[in-house]
Design an enzyme around this catalytic site. Sequence first.
Site, PDB file in Angstrom:
ATOM      1  N   LYS A   1       0.825  -1.216   0.000  1.00  0.00           N
ATOM      2  CA  LYS A   1       0.000   0.000   0.000  1.00  0.00           C
ATOM      3  C   LYS A   1       0.862   1.272   0.000  1.00  0.00           C
ATOM      4  O   LYS A   1       2.056   1.222   0.297  1.00  0.00           O
ATOM      5  CB  LYS A   1      -0.934  -0.036   1.214  1.00  0.00           C
ATOM      6  CG  LYS A   1      -1.961  -1.173   1.171  1.00  0.00           C
ATOM      7  CD  LYS A   1      -2.949  -1.067   2.339  1.00  0.00           C
ATOM      8  CE  LYS A   1      -3.969  -2.194   2.303  1.00  0.00           C
ATOM      9  NZ  LYS A   1      -4.989  -2.059   3.380  1.00  0.00           N
TER      10      LYS A   1
ATOM     11  N   TYR B   1     -12.427  -1.637  -3.545  1.00  0.00           N
ATOM     12  CA  TYR B   1     -12.962  -1.836  -2.186  1.00  0.00           C
ATOM     13  C   TYR B   1     -14.486  -1.701  -2.152  1.00  0.00           C
ATOM     14  O   TYR B   1     -15.046  -1.347  -1.111  1.00  0.00           O
ATOM     15  CB  TYR B   1     -12.324  -0.833  -1.224  1.00  0.00           C
ATOM     16  CG  TYR B   1     -10.954  -1.260  -0.717  1.00  0.00           C
ATOM     17  CD1 TYR B   1     -10.780  -2.432   0.025  1.00  0.00           C
ATOM     18  CD2 TYR B   1      -9.826  -0.485  -0.972  1.00  0.00           C
ATOM     19  CE1 TYR B   1      -9.531  -2.823   0.495  1.00  0.00           C
ATOM     20  CE2 TYR B   1      -8.567  -0.866  -0.493  1.00  0.00           C
ATOM     21  CZ  TYR B   1      -8.437  -2.035   0.238  1.00  0.00           C
ATOM     22  OH  TYR B   1      -7.201  -2.416   0.716  1.00  0.00           O
TER      23      TYR B   1
ATOM     24  N   GLU C   1     -10.165  -9.938  -7.472  1.00  0.00           N
ATOM     25  CA  GLU C   1      -9.117  -8.917  -7.314  1.00  0.00           C
ATOM     26  C   GLU C   1      -8.012  -9.073  -8.355  1.00  0.00           C
ATOM     27  O   GLU C   1      -7.479  -8.076  -8.856  1.00  0.00           O
ATOM     28  CB  GLU C   1      -8.536  -9.001  -5.900  1.00  0.00           C
ATOM     29  CG  GLU C   1      -9.571  -8.585  -4.854  1.00  0.00           C
ATOM     30  CD  GLU C   1      -9.053  -8.629  -3.432  1.00  0.00           C
ATOM     31  OE1 GLU C   1      -9.745  -8.131  -2.534  1.00  0.00           O
ATOM     32  OE2 GLU C   1      -7.945  -9.173  -3.204  1.00  0.00           O
TER      33      GLU C   1
ATOM     34  N   ASN D   1      -2.054   0.193   6.803  1.00  0.00           N
ATOM     35  CA  ASN D   1      -1.543  -1.069   7.336  1.00  0.00           C
ATOM     36  C   ASN D   1      -0.671  -1.845   6.344  1.00  0.00           C
ATOM     37  O   ASN D   1      -0.601  -3.069   6.383  1.00  0.00           O
ATOM     38  CB  ASN D   1      -2.694  -1.915   7.896  1.00  0.00           C
ATOM     39  CG  ASN D   1      -3.733  -2.256   6.863  1.00  0.00           C
ATOM     40  OD1 ASN D   1      -3.576  -1.893   5.703  1.00  0.00           O
ATOM     41  ND2 ASN D   1      -4.771  -2.952   7.262  1.00  0.00           N
TER      42      ASN D   1
ATOM     43  N   HIS E   1      -2.108  -5.403   1.508  1.00  0.00           N
ATOM     44  CA  HIS E   1      -3.415  -6.025   1.281  1.00  0.00           C
ATOM     45  C   HIS E   1      -3.171  -7.470   0.854  1.00  0.00           C
ATOM     46  O   HIS E   1      -2.197  -7.756   0.156  1.00  0.00           O
ATOM     47  CB  HIS E   1      -4.170  -5.299   0.163  1.00  0.00           C
ATOM     48  CG  HIS E   1      -5.377  -6.069  -0.303  1.00  0.00           C
ATOM     49  ND1 HIS E   1      -6.587  -5.974   0.330  1.00  0.00           N
ATOM     50  CD2 HIS E   1      -5.525  -6.979  -1.304  1.00  0.00           C
ATOM     51  CE1 HIS E   1      -7.442  -6.801  -0.270  1.00  0.00           C
ATOM     52  NE2 HIS E   1      -6.827  -7.408  -1.268  1.00  0.00           N
TER      53      HIS E   1
HETATM   54  P1  GDP Z   1      -8.132  -6.703   5.525  1.00  0.00           P
HETATM   55  O1  GDP Z   1      -8.772  -7.822   4.739  1.00  0.00           O
HETATM   56  O2  GDP Z   1      -7.327  -7.212   6.705  1.00  0.00           O
HETATM   57  O3  GDP Z   1      -7.332  -5.754   4.680  1.00  0.00           O
HETATM   58  O4  GDP Z   1      -9.308  -5.856   6.210  1.00  0.00           O
HETATM   59  P2  GDP Z   1     -10.747  -5.392   5.673  1.00  0.00           P
HETATM   60  O5  GDP Z   1     -11.121  -6.080   4.397  1.00  0.00           O
HETATM   61  O6  GDP Z   1     -11.668  -5.498   6.836  1.00  0.00           O
HETATM   62  O7  GDP Z   1     -10.552  -3.835   5.399  1.00  0.00           O
HETATM   63  C1  GDP Z   1      -9.925  -3.385   4.225  1.00  0.00           C
HETATM   64  C2  GDP Z   1      -8.981  -2.260   4.594  1.00  0.00           C
HETATM   65  O8  GDP Z   1      -9.751  -1.173   5.111  1.00  0.00           O
HETATM   66  C3  GDP Z   1      -7.993  -2.575   5.716  1.00  0.00           C
HETATM   67  O9  GDP Z   1      -6.850  -3.265   5.292  1.00  0.00           O
HETATM   68  C4  GDP Z   1      -7.659  -1.200   6.211  1.00  0.00           C
HETATM   69  O10 GDP Z   1      -6.741  -0.515   5.344  1.00  0.00           O
HETATM   70  C5  GDP Z   1      -9.024  -0.503   6.126  1.00  0.00           C
HETATM   71  N1  GDP Z   1      -9.780  -0.611   7.377  1.00  0.00           N
HETATM   72  C6  GDP Z   1     -10.378  -1.731   7.909  1.00  0.00           C
HETATM   73  N2  GDP Z   1     -11.019  -1.458   9.053  1.00  0.00           N
HETATM   74  C7  GDP Z   1     -10.856  -0.128   9.258  1.00  0.00           C
HETATM   75  C8  GDP Z   1     -11.287   0.779  10.273  1.00  0.00           C
HETATM   76  O11 GDP Z   1     -11.970   0.391  11.233  1.00  0.00           O
HETATM   77  N3  GDP Z   1     -10.917   2.080  10.142  1.00  0.00           N
HETATM   78  C9  GDP Z   1     -10.163   2.531   9.094  1.00  0.00           C
HETATM   79  N4  GDP Z   1      -9.844   3.841   9.034  1.00  0.00           N
HETATM   80  N5  GDP Z   1      -9.740   1.718   8.114  1.00  0.00           N
HETATM   81  C10 GDP Z   1     -10.061   0.410   8.194  1.00  0.00           C
END
Ligand code: GDP
Length: 139
Positions: free
Chosen positions: A11, A51, A128, A114, A117
Amino acid sequence: MGIERTLTIIKPDAVEAGHVGDIIKIFEANQFKIVAARLVSLTKKEAEGFYAVHRGKGFFESLTHFMSSGRALVMVLEGESAVARLREVMGATNPADAAPGTLRKLYAANIERNAVHGSDAPETAAFEIAYFFPGIELV
Ligand code: GDP
């Protein structure tokens, strides 16, 4: 089980911080092969399309703004049980919860920025991979 392909993105936070080489080293040390790669600067619309499952969530605007804020390295990784194994190597979404030695523990700043991905299921990986590499073979 078996050989799978999955999509990873280094990222914008990790690209900007200069962690690309270290992250690829960890992928290779974990027996992932890079079978496709693109350095991209996503538009806001492209980030929103990627997303789309998160549309409507409170963090959607902020997430898609972040993902379109700089260069990102998108790769298809191949290996044994690649989808699940990549998730283990990445660690929990929130680096505060990520296990020691995982990419997110090592390189993530917070739950949004973070570092990496990784597709969360084989069906997601298929969507994807096609999103960034139309025409590539899935296996
Ligand atoms: P992943 O599969 O571990 O990447 O997590 P998710 O699919 O739940 O979320 C996609 C991405 O959205 C995450 O990798 C983070 O960059 C972001 N994200 C997820 N949860 C949160 C949150 O509670 N707050 C914020 N600001 N970003 C989030």
